[in-house]
Enzyme design. Structure first.
Site, PDB file in Angstrom:
ATOM      1  N   VAL A   9       0.872  -1.172   0.000  1.00 58.59           N
ATOM      2  CA  VAL A   9       0.000   0.000   0.000  1.00 58.59           C
ATOM      3  C   VAL A   9       0.906   1.218   0.000  1.00 58.59           C
ATOM      4  CG1 VAL A   9      -2.024  -1.076   1.090  1.00 58.59           C
ATOM      5  CG2 VAL A   9      -0.245  -0.059   2.530  1.00 58.59           C
ATOM      6  N   SER A  10       0.368   2.340  -0.451  1.00 62.75           N
ATOM      7  CA  SER A  10       1.187   3.546  -0.591  1.00 62.75           C
ATOM      8  C   SER A  10       1.280   4.368   0.675  1.00 62.75           C
ATOM      9  CB  SER A  10       0.626   4.429  -1.711  1.00 62.75           C
ATOM     10  OG  SER A  10       0.633   3.730  -2.915  1.00 62.75           O
ATOM     11  N   SER A  11       0.258   4.296   1.536  1.00 63.60           N
ATOM     12  CA  SER A  11       0.270   5.144   2.733  1.00 63.60           C
ATOM     13  C   SER A  11      -0.298   4.397   3.927  1.00 63.60           C
ATOM     14  CB  SER A  11      -0.541   6.421   2.488  1.00 63.60           C
ATOM     15  OG  SER A  11      -1.914   6.104   2.403  1.00 63.60           O
ATOM     16  N   GLN A  14      -3.980   3.391   4.242  1.00 60.65           N
ATOM     17  CA  GLN A  14      -4.503   2.240   3.515  1.00 60.65           C
ATOM     18  C   GLN A  14      -4.261   0.965   4.316  1.00 60.65           C
ATOM     19  OE1 GLN A  14      -2.157   3.111   0.027  1.00 60.65           O
ATOM     20  NE2 GLN A  14      -3.996   3.659  -1.113  1.00 60.65           N
TER      21      GLN A  14
END
Length: 186
Positions: A9-11, A14
């Site tokens: 996940v990017s952040s 999430q």
């Protein structure tokens, strides 16, 4: 054929739960996950680790191609590296594998779509920032403080803890600690 899963996940906003469950259901014996941008494969230690483990006949499994990367070049480099090891890539959504020629072609196209999507996201973000700046409501770096540092220091000096100060003032504890560390003007 051993299957190794990779989730990303990017952040921190999430959640990896769904990806991890799908990888487990797909029969992955080892699953590595991380919270990192998909912009480049260079700075993802968990991906590097799983790539080191892969041997001939193994399969790297991701839920969606964009979880592997957002750059067409990175995705194709990873597929090439897998080919060199005699391993393959399996994508669960849509279901395809690089074990055959058609899969490689589809991965190339999907990689280009993921990269294009990333560019669209950045363009929308830039447009939103410009609109917010024009409206005078941009909350980016250098924004005005909602609570003066002096008020935070006053409450702390009166014996209130950082967590309570943050709760009372509706700000983050990080903001409280930053205000407490700031030098008091002479």
């Amino acid at each position: 054929m051993p299957r190794f899963g990779y989730a990303r996940v990017s952040s921190t906003d999430q959640d990896l739960t769904i990806q991890l469950a799908k990888l487990k259901a797909a029969g992955c014996s080892v699953i590595r996950s991380e919270t990192m941008s998909g912009k480049s494969a260079d700075d993802r230690p968990e991906l590097a680790t799983v790539m080191q483990f892969l041997r001939e006949g193994d399969e790297l499994v991701v839920v969606r191609l964009d979880r592997l990367g957002r750059s067409t070049r990175d995705v194709l480099n990873l597929v090439h590296e897998l080919d060199q090891k005699g391993a393959s890539l399996r994508i669960l959504d849509p279901e395809l594998t690089t074990g055959g020629e058609v899969g490689r072609i589809v991965v190339t196209v999907l990689g280009m779509v993921a990269e294009m999507e990333r560019k669209f996201i950045l363009e929308r973000q830039r447009a939103g920032i410009e609109a917010a700046k024009a409206a005078g409501v941009y909350a980016g770096k250098g924004r005005a403080k909602t609570v003066p540092d002096a008020e935070i220091r006053r409450r702390h000096a009166a014996g209130t803890g950082p967590t309570a100060i943050a709760r009372q003032l509706g700000i983050s504890r990080t903001s409280v600690y930053r205000a407490l560390r700031a030098r008091v003007p002479a």
